[in-house]
Scaffold this motif. Structure first.
Motif, PDB file in Angstrom:
ATOM      1  N   GLU A  50       2.386   1.877  -3.294  1.00 19.23           N
ATOM      2  CA  GLU A  50       1.467   2.476  -4.262  1.00 19.23           C
ATOM      3  C   GLU A  50       1.263   3.955  -3.979  1.00 19.23           C
ATOM      4  OE1 GLU A  50       0.221   1.199  -7.104  1.00 19.23           O
ATOM      5  OE2 GLU A  50       1.645  -0.370  -6.616  1.00 19.23           O
TER       6      GLU A  50
ATOM      7  N   MET B 214       5.793  13.915 -13.862  1.00 21.13           N
ATOM      8  CA  MET B 214       5.231  14.656 -14.989  1.00 21.13           C
ATOM      9  C   MET B 214       4.919  16.090 -14.626  1.00 21.13           C
ATOM     10  SD  MET B 214       2.899  11.860 -16.842  1.00 21.13           S
ATOM     11  CE  MET B 214       2.270  11.116 -15.380  1.00 21.13           C
TER      12      MET B 214
ATOM     13  N   VAL C  42       0.835  -1.199   0.000  1.00 23.57           N
ATOM     14  CA  VAL C  42       0.000   0.000   0.000  1.00 23.57           C
ATOM     15  C   VAL C  42       0.871   1.251   0.000  1.00 23.57           C
ATOM     16  CG1 VAL C  42      -1.724   1.289   1.286  1.00 23.57           C
ATOM     17  CG2 VAL C  42      -1.916  -1.176   1.103  1.00 23.57           C
TER      18      VAL C  42
ATOM     19  N   GLY D 277       4.401  18.703 -20.726  1.00 23.76           N
ATOM     20  CA  GLY D 277       5.243  18.729 -21.928  1.00 23.76           C
ATOM     21  C   GLY D 277       5.395  17.333 -22.498  1.00 23.76           C
ATOM     22  N   PRO D 278       5.546  17.230 -23.836  1.00 25.02           N
ATOM     23  CA  PRO D 278       5.583  15.917 -24.493  1.00 25.02           C
ATOM     24  C   PRO D 278       6.656  14.995 -23.924  1.00 25.02           C
ATOM     25  CG  PRO D 278       5.491  17.670 -26.114  1.00 25.02           C
ATOM     26  CD  PRO D 278       5.635  18.323 -24.795  1.00 25.02           C
TER      27      PRO D 278
ATOM     28  N   LEU E  93       4.576   7.920 -19.279  1.00 28.09           N
ATOM     29  CA  LEU E  93       3.750   6.801 -19.745  1.00 28.09           C
ATOM     30  C   LEU E  93       4.503   5.485 -19.549  1.00 28.09           C
ATOM     31  CD1 LEU E  93       0.975   6.669 -21.286  1.00 28.09           C
ATOM     32  CD2 LEU E  93       2.333   6.271 -23.325  1.00 28.09           C
ATOM     33  N   HIS E  94       5.767   5.468 -19.948  1.00 27.68           N
ATOM     34  CA  HIS E  94       6.572   4.254 -19.778  1.00 27.68           C
ATOM     35  C   HIS E  94       6.759   3.947 -18.299  1.00 27.68           C
ATOM     36  CE1 HIS E  94       8.587   4.952 -23.956  1.00 27.68           C
ATOM     37  NE2 HIS E  94       7.291   4.834 -24.014  1.00 27.68           N
TER      38      HIS E  94
ATOM     39  N   LEU F  58       3.247  -0.290 -12.942  1.00 27.83           N
ATOM     40  CA  LEU F  58       2.007  -1.046 -12.742  1.00 27.83           C
ATOM     41  C   LEU F  58       2.285  -2.538 -12.838  1.00 27.83           C
ATOM     42  CD1 LEU F  58      -0.761   0.970 -14.613  1.00 27.83           C
ATOM     43  CD2 LEU F  58      -0.331   0.795 -12.176  1.00 27.83           C
ATOM     44  N   VAL F  59       3.117  -2.917 -13.805  1.00 23.43           N
ATOM     45  CA  VAL F  59       3.468  -4.329 -13.924  1.00 23.43           C
ATOM     46  C   VAL F  59       4.231  -4.785 -12.678  1.00 23.43           C
ATOM     47  CG1 VAL F  59       4.756  -6.001 -15.267  1.00 23.43           C
ATOM     48  CG2 VAL F  59       3.459  -4.242 -16.419  1.00 23.43           C
TER      49      VAL F  59
ATOM     50  N   LEU G 137       1.905  -5.499  -9.921  1.00 26.62           N
ATOM     51  CA  LEU G 137       1.208  -6.783 -10.063  1.00 26.62           C
ATOM     52  C   LEU G 137       2.119  -7.937  -9.643  1.00 26.62           C
ATOM     53  CD1 LEU G 137      -0.665  -6.107 -13.402  1.00 26.62           C
ATOM     54  CD2 LEU G 137      -1.589  -6.088 -11.095  1.00 26.62           C
TER      55      LEU G 137
ATOM     56  N   ILE H 263       4.888   4.723 -15.738  1.00 25.61           N
ATOM     57  CA  ILE H 263       3.693   4.200 -15.088  1.00 25.61           C
ATOM     58  C   ILE H 263       3.449   2.760 -15.506  1.00 25.61           C
ATOM     59  CG2 ILE H 263       1.207   4.480 -14.802  1.00 25.61           C
ATOM     60  CD1 ILE H 263       1.516   7.391 -15.164  1.00 25.61           C
ATOM     61  N   ALA H 264       3.585   2.476 -16.815  1.00 20.76           N
ATOM     62  CA  ALA H 264       3.315   1.109 -17.281  1.00 20.76           C
ATOM     63  C   ALA H 264       4.258   0.125 -16.595  1.00 20.76           C
ATOM     64  CB  ALA H 264       3.475   1.036 -18.794  1.00 20.76           C
TER      65      ALA H 264
ATOM     66  N   TYR I 169       4.242   9.481  -9.890  1.00 20.67           N
ATOM     67  CA  TYR I 169       3.757   9.682 -11.260  1.00 20.67           C
ATOM     68  C   TYR I 169       3.466  11.166 -11.482  1.00 20.67           C
ATOM     69  CZ  TYR I 169       2.731   4.662 -10.907  1.00 20.67           C
ATOM     70  OH  TYR I 169       2.815   3.319 -10.701  1.00 20.67           O
TER      71      TYR I 169
ATOM     72  N   VAL J   9       5.564  13.616 -20.487  1.00 21.93           N
ATOM     73  CA  VAL J   9       4.412  12.715 -20.541  1.00 21.93           C
ATOM     74  C   VAL J   9       4.797  11.397 -21.195  1.00 21.93           C
ATOM     75  CG1 VAL J   9       2.119  12.396 -21.534  1.00 21.93           C
ATOM     76  CG2 VAL J   9       2.710  14.547 -20.461  1.00 21.93           C
ATOM     77  N   ARG J  10       5.641  11.470 -22.241  1.00 26.83           N
ATOM     78  CA  ARG J  10       6.057  10.245 -22.916  1.00 26.83           C
ATOM     79  C   ARG J  10       6.863   9.376 -21.948  1.00 26.83           C
ATOM     80  NH1 ARG J  10       9.577  11.939 -27.224  1.00 26.83           N
ATOM     81  NH2 ARG J  10       7.810  13.143 -27.959  1.00 26.83           N
TER      82      ARG J  10
END
Lengths: 114, 538
Positions: B142, B153, B139, B157-158, B165-166, B172-173, B176, B168-169, B149, B161-162
């Motif tokens: 997280e 960010m 917990v 700006g691009p 995105l990586h 998240l894995v 899990l 966070i992905a 996260y 954020v780009r």
């Protein structure tokens, strides 16, 4: 029942991993959702699969661990569901922001050159 | 529970939570008030952390246990204060305060909710270090990640954020995997409390041992993704380089969470009491650490950008720590903990510094310069009459920045006189001393990797420094506010203090390492001997 649950977890994990490795952000987020379903089922199954058993032992009665559903994994699953839901929602927002900023839904923010 | 001192253990979690909530409720207006609350909370956190360190180091109370709701040990969710967690909470407080003060000058306005996010980040970090329960650790992980996260960010700006995105992905894995590992351990061990699990390790039947090891390995992968071990650490340099300076500084301690948890759990679960599984995974940690050092060193040399250089040095420091921890010797772990403090301070200062140095420079100047160097082309403006006179005064701000850069380089490369050198010595000396009569090949490798990574860092820092301060100095001297130079100076001063106070700090880390390697004290504090019930799991 064990076989069905095990197959379910396996199919969800397999599809989740495959989608996760795809280049589009939408596929990635669906893959992550499927994976989190698989993991939630997996946590649930660690308590042992039982039907019709109470999670709380009757007051005063003799408890028998064989006729008892472990409530802890269920509590863990609840927490895991809430957290993975929230983080997936957050990922969705970032995904949309990335789409808006880069103009593409490729995970790298640019299309592969052909 | 005898008094307020006992409740102090939970303060590092509750205080930032309250401050963060208050800051959200205040909204984006009333800047001064918001900054005041944020700084007050961070300063209070620092005071509490100092108190906690002195509590943890005090005689007789080596491990303090805080049972939430005062439930009996077997049911309670516990927070545990020992030397390692107290040290890490103090480090978080120092870095948090530095990043926060730095952000006041400029960065806090770059996007919404910087201060609340930072508070929740501190809460998550403190909770992750203090908790004694695996699921609670999830917990807090997280909470920490969700805040990170936002921080990664911050400023949008691009590029951010780009990279986000990586980031966070990947995380998240990792989360899990964390859940899978925890539930396997629960399924076999029947408990989520780290101390209880450790106490039960010896009683786990031989046929379930493989399952426990698999569960722990999956859990370990989740932490090692966080610690950015090769080959699961590719996300790190890009994300940290893209993040804004104060965010990157606080993010740099996130990778140390993974390392601390691996250190604690590995020694608790697979210590000498674990019968057949004792020492499981040690060679993997060491090999992974070595691979990370190699990858980090190459990344340090290959990079042409200061922020990426800082990110790559996080990899080197992670690798060094993992390789040292994998040795499984108390003396080496003590050195590693000293190294951890030193490298967190240095990397935090470096991330803040990078932004100030970059501020006055033309975009892409360094990339161009390296390319020119590689192709041997002269610049067009190299005509002698255009060159500034040699005796032209150097802007004062550049002197300060250059001095700070030099300190960072010395710290990161591990050269005397600063603490980076002592730290590497403290890792290497016990490693050499332990190998009586001929060094095993793995020790040789660690030795070589540590020294060569220092060399690689030194070369890269020298090249970057010459480029940033001498060959292509800023078009105009950067404007550096005292609020921005102050935190960097404070972090570097602490690193210098670490050198001067080397003896006491080493004693502290040695005792921390000794108690980590003999977790009996920890287990008995969490589960008082009369309450230890090692019942068989159905």
């Amino acid at each position: 029942m064990e076989l069905i649950v095990a197959l379910g977890i396996g199919v969800l994990t397999g599809s989740g991993v495959w989608l996760l490795l795809r280049p589009r952000t939408f596929q990635v987020i669906i893959g992550l959702s499927l994976l989190s379903y698989a993991v939630n089922l997996f946590i649930f199954s660690t308590g042992g699969l039982k039907t019709g058993q109470p999670p709380i032992l009757p007051p005063g009665g003799e408890g028998n661990l064989l006729e008892y559903a472990d409530p802890l994994p269920q509590a863990l699953v609840l927490t895991a569901i809430v957290i993975s839901f929230a983080t997936t929602a957050l990922f969705l927002v970032v995904l949309l922001a990335a789409r808006g900023l880069t103009g593409t839904d490729h995970v790298d923010g640019r299309e592969r050159e052909r | 529970m005898t008094g307020w001192v006992d409740h102090l253990v939970i303060a590092p979690v509750v205080l930032p939570l309250l401050a963060g909530t208050l800051l959200i409720l205040l909204g984006e207006r009333r800047r001064a008030l918001r900054a005041g609350i944020a700084v007050a909370s961070a300063v209070a956190l620092l005071v509490i952390a100092t108190l906690l360190v002195s509590l943890a180091d005090g005689a007789g109370h080596e491990v303090r246990v805080y049972r939430l709701g005062n439930w009996p040990s077997v049911f309670a969710i516990v927070l545990v204060l020992d030397r390692l967690s107290a040290m890490m909470v103090a480090l978080v407080a120092v870095l948090g305060l530095a990043a926060m003060v730095f952000s006041l000058a400029r960065w806090q306005g770059a996007g919404a909710h910087f201060h609340p996010l930072l508070q929740f980040q501190l809460m998550g970090l403190n909770g992750a270090f203090l908790t004694g329960d695996l699921f609670n650790l999830f917990v807090f992980f997280e909470v920490m990640l969700a805040a990170s996260y936002g921080l990664a960010m911050h400023g949008s700006g691009p590029a951010r954020v780009r990279a986000g995105l990586h980031y966070i992905a990947v995380n998240l894995v990792a989360a899990l995997l964390f859940l899978v590992g925890v539930s396997v351990l629960y399924g076999v061990g029947g408990t989520l409390s780290m101390a209880d699990l450790s106490a039960r390790m010896g009683a786990i039947p031989a046929e379930d041992r493989a399952l426990v090891e698999a569960g722990a390995a999956i859990l370990g992968v989740a932490f090692l993704i966080k610690a950015a071990m090769w080959p699961v650490g590719f996300w790190l340099p890009g994300t940290y380089a893209a993040a804004s300076a104060p965010s990157a500084a606080i993010l740099s301690i996130l990778s140390k969470v993974g390392i601390c948890v691996v250190l604690r759990l590995w020694l608790m679960l697979f210590g000498d009491d674990a019968a057949g599984s004792a020492g499981f995974g040690g060679p993997w940690l060491m090999a992974g650490g070595l691979a990370t050092i190699a990858f980090g060193s190459i990344a340090v040399l290959a990079t042409q950008d200061l922020a990426r250089l800082a990110g790559a040095s996080v990899l080197v420091s992670s690798g060094t720590l993992l390789a040292a921890i994998g040795a499984g010797l108390p003396g080496v772990t003590a050195g590693a903990l000293y190294y951890l403090v030193s490298s967190v301070l240095a990397i935090g200062a470096f991330f803040l510094l990078v932004e100030l140095v970059e501020r006055g420079r033309e975009v892409g100047a360094d990339v161009l310069a390296v390319t020119r160097e590689a192709f041997g082309t002269r610049r067009d403006d190299d005509d002698p009459e255009d060159m500034p006179a040699v005796d032209a005064p150097i802007p004062g701000a550049m002197v300060v920045l250059g001095g700070a850069f030099l300190c960072c380089a010395l710290l990161l490369a591990g050269l005397p006189p600063l603490s980076g050198f002592l730290a590497k010595l403290a890792i290497l000396a016990p490693l050499l001393a332990a190998a009586q009569g001929g060094l095993p090949p793995l020790t040789w490798l660690v030795l070589a990797a540590l020294i060569l990574s220092g060399l690689a860092t030194l070369v890269a820092m020298l090249r970057a420094g010459i480029e940033a301060f001498w060959t292509s100095p800023p078009v105009s001297p950067p404007r550096v506010a005292a609020l921005e130079a102050g935190p960097i100076a404070a972090l570097l001063a602490l690193a210098a203090g670490l050198t001067i106070m080397g003896g006491p700090v080493m004693r502290y880390t040695s005792e921390a390492a000794a108690s980590l390697h003999a977790p009996r004290g920890y287990i008995e504090a969490v589960l008082p001997p009369e309450g230890v019930t090692v019942e068989e799991v159905p």
